[in-house]
Motif scaffolding. Structure first.
Motif, PDB file in Angstrom:
ATOM      1  N   ILE A 188       8.826   4.953  -8.142  1.00 40.00           N
ATOM      2  CA  ILE A 188       8.551   5.713  -7.904  1.00 40.00           C
ATOM      3  C   ILE A 188       8.290   6.526  -9.612  1.00 40.00           C
ATOM      4  CG2 ILE A 188      10.245   8.069  -8.681  1.00 40.00           C
ATOM      5  CD1 ILE A 188      12.440   6.127  -6.699  1.00 40.00           C
ATOM      6  N   THR A 189       7.109   6.936  -9.685  1.00 38.62           N
ATOM      7  CA  THR A 189       6.428   7.747 -11.182  1.00 38.62           C
ATOM      8  C   THR A 189       6.038   8.992 -11.269  1.00 38.62           C
ATOM      9  OG1 THR A 189       4.813   7.658 -10.125  1.00 38.62           O
ATOM     10  CG2 THR A 189       4.011   5.265 -10.835  1.00 38.62           C
ATOM     11  N   PRO A 190       7.101   9.225 -12.346  1.00 39.16           N
ATOM     12  CA  PRO A 190       6.734  11.329 -12.416  1.00 39.16           C
ATOM     13  C   PRO A 190       6.427  11.995 -11.536  1.00 39.16           C
ATOM     14  CG  PRO A 190       6.666  10.026 -14.406  1.00 39.16           C
ATOM     15  CD  PRO A 190       7.041   9.093 -13.783  1.00 39.16           C
ATOM     16  N   PRO A 191       6.848  12.850 -11.148  1.00 34.10           N
ATOM     17  CA  PRO A 191       5.936  13.755  -9.998  1.00 34.10           C
ATOM     18  C   PRO A 191       5.346  14.992 -10.921  1.00 34.10           C
ATOM     19  CG  PRO A 191       8.001  15.099 -10.237  1.00 34.10           C
ATOM     20  CD  PRO A 191       8.441  13.355 -11.071  1.00 34.10           C
ATOM     21  N   ASP A 192       3.928  15.180 -10.675  1.00 35.92           N
ATOM     22  CA  ASP A 192       2.485  16.207 -10.853  1.00 35.92           C
ATOM     23  C   ASP A 192       3.393  17.017 -11.155  1.00 35.92           C
ATOM     24  OD1 ASP A 192       1.134  14.043 -11.250  1.00 35.92           O
ATOM     25  OD2 ASP A 192       0.232  14.641  -9.269  1.00 35.92           O
ATOM     26  N   ILE A 193       3.473  17.603 -12.369  1.00 38.28           N
ATOM     27  CA  ILE A 193       3.713  19.272 -12.218  1.00 38.28           C
ATOM     28  C   ILE A 193       2.655  20.193 -13.343  1.00 38.28           C
ATOM     29  CG2 ILE A 193       5.348  20.634 -13.518  1.00 38.28           C
ATOM     30  CD1 ILE A 193       7.853  17.810 -13.347  1.00 38.28           C
ATOM     31  N   THR A 194       2.479  21.028 -12.073  1.00 37.60           N
ATOM     32  CA  THR A 194       1.375  21.485 -13.239  1.00 37.60           C
ATOM     33  C   THR A 194       1.591  23.400 -14.002  1.00 37.60           C
ATOM     34  OG1 THR A 194      -0.287  21.820 -11.547  1.00 37.60           O
ATOM     35  CG2 THR A 194      -0.682  23.944 -12.817  1.00 37.60           C
ATOM     36  N   ALA A 195       1.782  22.957 -15.788  1.00 36.39           N
ATOM     37  CA  ALA A 195       1.924  24.011 -16.180  1.00 36.39           C
ATOM     38  C   ALA A 195       1.006  24.877 -16.539  1.00 36.39           C
ATOM     39  CB  ALA A 195       1.771  22.966 -17.666  1.00 36.39           C
ATOM     40  N   THR A 196       1.127  26.325 -16.382  1.00 36.84           N
ATOM     41  CA  THR A 196       0.029  27.687 -17.495  1.00 36.84           C
ATOM     42  C   THR A 196       0.058  27.256 -18.734  1.00 36.84           C
ATOM     43  OG1 THR A 196       0.136  28.576 -15.139  1.00 36.84           O
ATOM     44  CG2 THR A 196      -0.466  29.632 -16.770  1.00 36.84           C
ATOM     45  N   LEU A 197       1.158  27.572 -18.461  1.00 32.91           N
ATOM     46  CA  LEU A 197       1.985  28.088 -20.384  1.00 32.91           C
ATOM     47  C   LEU A 197       1.488  26.524 -21.695  1.00 32.91           C
ATOM     48  CD1 LEU A 197       5.082  30.378 -19.866  1.00 32.91           C
ATOM     49  CD2 LEU A 197       3.009  31.006 -20.419  1.00 32.91           C
ATOM     50  N   ARG A 198       1.228  26.649 -22.047  1.00 37.31           N
ATOM     51  CA  ARG A 198       0.810  25.712 -23.332  1.00 37.31           C
ATOM     52  C   ARG A 198       1.136  26.096 -25.391  1.00 37.31           C
ATOM     53  NH1 ARG A 198      -0.505  23.987 -19.322  1.00 37.31           N
ATOM     54  NH2 ARG A 198      -2.664  23.479 -18.693  1.00 37.31           N
ATOM     55  N   GLY A 220       0.691  -1.273   0.032  1.00 37.37           N
ATOM     56  CA  GLY A 220      -0.029  -0.177  -0.252  1.00 37.37           C
ATOM     57  C   GLY A 220       0.913   1.401   0.203  1.00 37.37           C
ATOM     58  N   LEU A 221       1.782   1.198   0.108  1.00 32.60           N
ATOM     59  CA  LEU A 221       3.123   2.148   0.630  1.00 32.60           C
ATOM     60  C   LEU A 221       3.418   2.895  -1.122  1.00 32.60           C
ATOM     61  CD1 LEU A 221       5.258   1.159   3.405  1.00 32.60           C
ATOM     62  CD2 LEU A 221       4.198   3.040   3.270  1.00 32.60           C
ATOM     63  N   GLN A 222       2.564   2.047  -2.073  1.00 31.98           N
ATOM     64  CA  GLN A 222       2.754   3.030  -3.896  1.00 31.98           C
ATOM     65  C   GLN A 222       2.235   4.041  -3.228  1.00 31.98           C
ATOM     66  OE1 GLN A 222       4.172   1.313  -6.866  1.00 31.98           O
ATOM     67  NE2 GLN A 222       3.869   3.783  -6.877  1.00 31.98           N
ATOM     68  N   SER A 223       1.395   4.805  -2.911  1.00 36.99           N
ATOM     69  CA  SER A 223       0.588   5.640  -3.127  1.00 36.99           C
ATOM     70  C   SER A 223       1.894   6.731  -2.947  1.00 36.99           C
ATOM     71  CB  SER A 223      -0.406   5.949  -1.668  1.00 36.99           C
ATOM     72  OG  SER A 223       0.713   5.461  -0.332  1.00 36.99           O
ATOM     73  N   LEU A 224       3.011   6.388  -2.513  1.00 37.79           N
ATOM     74  CA  LEU A 224       4.474   7.255  -2.061  1.00 37.79           C
ATOM     75  C   LEU A 224       4.428   7.331  -3.925  1.00 37.79           C
ATOM     76  CD1 LEU A 224       5.774   6.521   1.235  1.00 37.79           C
ATOM     77  CD2 LEU A 224       4.116   8.288   0.731  1.00 37.79           C
ATOM     78  N   GLY A 225       4.376   7.283  -4.946  1.00 39.32           N
ATOM     79  CA  GLY A 225       5.097   7.106  -5.689  1.00 39.32           C
ATOM     80  C   GLY A 225       5.340   8.291  -6.815  1.00 39.32           C
ATOM     81  N   ALA A 226       3.777   9.006  -6.463  1.00 37.84           N
ATOM     82  CA  ALA A 226       4.715  10.475  -7.378  1.00 37.84           C
ATOM     83  C   ALA A 226       5.239  11.475  -6.363  1.00 37.84           C
ATOM     84  CB  ALA A 226       3.492  10.361  -7.589  1.00 37.84           C
ATOM     85  N   GLN A 227       5.314  10.766  -5.173  1.00 35.71           N
ATOM     86  CA  GLN A 227       5.977  11.574  -4.565  1.00 35.71           C
ATOM     87  C   GLN A 227       7.636  11.482  -4.372  1.00 35.71           C
ATOM     88  OE1 GLN A 227       2.972  11.339  -2.863  1.00 35.71           O
ATOM     89  NE2 GLN A 227       2.632  12.863  -4.634  1.00 35.71           N
ATOM     90  N   GLY A 228       7.628  10.537  -4.724  1.00 39.34           N
ATOM     91  CA  GLY A 228       9.238   9.782  -5.075  1.00 39.34           C
ATOM     92  C   GLY A 228       9.651   8.733  -4.192  1.00 39.34           C
ATOM     93  N   CYS A 229       7.879   7.665  -3.877  1.00 36.38           N
ATOM     94  CA  CYS A 229       8.282   6.627  -2.642  1.00 36.38           C
ATOM     95  C   CYS A 229       9.338   6.718  -1.797  1.00 36.38           C
ATOM     96  CB  CYS A 229       9.113   5.742  -3.397  1.00 36.38           C
ATOM     97  SG  CYS A 229       7.669   5.156  -5.028  1.00 36.38           S
ATOM     98  N   VAL A 230       9.055   8.355  -1.209  1.00 37.17           N
ATOM     99  CA  VAL A 230      10.157   9.139   0.150  1.00 37.17           C
ATOM    100  C   VAL A 230       8.715   9.935   1.003  1.00 37.17           C
ATOM    101  CG1 VAL A 230      11.815   9.420  -1.123  1.00 37.17           C
ATOM    102  CG2 VAL A 230      10.046  11.213  -0.767  1.00 37.17           C
TER     103      VAL A 230
END
Length: 264
Positions: free
Chosen positions: A73-83, A27-37
Motif C-alpha cells: 500500500i502506497t499513499p494515494p494520489d491527491i491533487t491539490a489546487t492550492l499552493r 503484478g497486483l502491485q499496480s493497486l498500491g496507490a488505490q490501497g491494494c483493494v
C-alpha cells in the motif's frame, strides 16, 4: 467458479513452479496507490482470484484486500489546487519565529479558507475540501506536517516546512518521521485498520494501532501525532467518502475493516 480458480492456480504454477507463480501474482502491485483493494462490483482479474484462493487476498465486506506479500500500500494520489506560495495562502502561514517556544511556520487554516472564498469565489465547502487536499498532498510529499515529539504537545496547526520554514531545531526529526511515514505506510495502514470500523465518522478516531508501531520496523515513533496526521491527510483521498464541513465521511478498506471485524 472454484474449479476455475483452482485451474488458474495450476496454470500459474506452470510458470516456473511456486516461485514463478508468486512472481506472476506480484503484478497486483499496480493497486498500491488505490490501497491494494479491488472495489465492489469491479471485475476481479484471474490474478486476484488466484491470490484469494491461495490465501494472499482477503474479503473485506464487498471489497477485496490484497495481502502485503503481493501488494504494498502506497499513499494515494491527491491533487491539490492550492499552493503554499499562492498570494491568498502565503499570508496565512506564520513566520518561523511567530510562536514563542514553538518554532515553525504554521497555517491559520480558518482565515485561509475565508480568504480563498473571497479571492476565488469558492463556497465554504469547496474551500474546506481544497484546504484538505493541499494538506493531504503535502503530508505525503513532505511539504506539510502535523508534528510534535510529545503526545502532550498539540501542534500549533498544519506546519509548512518548505524553504526557510524548514530551518527549525527539530528539522532532523521532521525528516526522519517523514521517511518513516513513507517506508512504513503499508504496515501502518494495515495495523491501524484493525481498530477502525468502516462506519461514518470513524476515519480520524484515535486508534490503538500505536502499540504495534515498533513491530513495523520503523523504530520508536518520532512524530507522536503520526496517528492523526496520516488519517487527516487521507480525508482528501477517495479512501474516505463524503467528507465535508459538516460530515466526517465514511472510510473504506484498506483504511478500515468491516465493523464486525474491528478490534474494540
Amino acid at each position: 467458479m472454484r474449479f476455475g480458480v483452482m485451474a488458474a492456480v495450476v496454470v500459474a504454477a506452470g510458470f516456473g513452479g511456486y516461485f514463478g507463480a508468486f512472481a506472476w501474482l506480484s503484478g497486483l502491485q499496480s493497486l498500491g496507490a488505490q490501497g491494494c483493494v479491488i472495489e465492489p462490483g469491479a471485475e476481479r482479474p484471474v490474478k486476484a482470484r488466484v491470490a484469494t484462493a491461495v490465501g494472499h487476498a482477503e474479503e473485506q465486506g464487498d471489497w477485496l484486500l490484497i495481502g502485503p506479500a503481493l501488494c504494498t500500500i502506497t499513499p494515494p494520489d491527491i491533487t491539490a489546487t492550492l499552493r503554499a506560495e499562492d498570494p491568498d495562502v502565503a499570508p496565512y502561514i506564520s513566520a518561523v519565529d511567530a510562536y514563542d517556544g514553538a518554532p515553525g511556520c504554521f497555517l491559520n487554516s480558518f482565515e485561509m479558507q475565508a480568504a480563498v472564498q473571497a479571492t476565488r469565489g469558492w463556497s465554504a465547502e469547496r474551500a474546506f475540501r481544497e484546504y484538505l487536499a493541499m494538506f493531504g498532498a503535502g503530508v505525503f510529499s513532505g511539504e506539510w506536517r502535523f508534528f510534535s515529539a510529545s503526545p502532550l504537545g498539540t501542534p500549533v496547526g498544519p506546519q509548512f516546512i518548505g524553504g526557510a520554514c524548514g530551518n527549525v531545531p527539530y528539522a532532523d526529526d521532521l525528516a526522519e518521521s517523514h521517511r518513516d511515514l513513507r517506508a512504513g505506510f503499508d504496515g501502518f495502514i494495515r495495523a491501524r485498520a484493525r481498530f477502525v470500523p468502516c462506519e461514518e465518522g470513524s476515519a480520524t478516531d484515535d486508534a490503538a494501532w500505536v502499540s504495534y508501531y515498533e513491530d513495523l520496523g520503523q523504530g520508536p515513533i518520532v512524530n507522536a501525532w503520526h496517528g492523526f496526521e496520516v488519517p487527516l491527510a487521507l480525508l482528501a483521498s477517495d479512501w474516505v467518502d463524503g467528507v465535508g464541513l459538516n460530515a466526517k465521511g465514511k472510510p473504506r478498506p484498506p483504511f478500515c475493516v468491516p465493523a464486525h471485524l474491528a478490534y474494540k
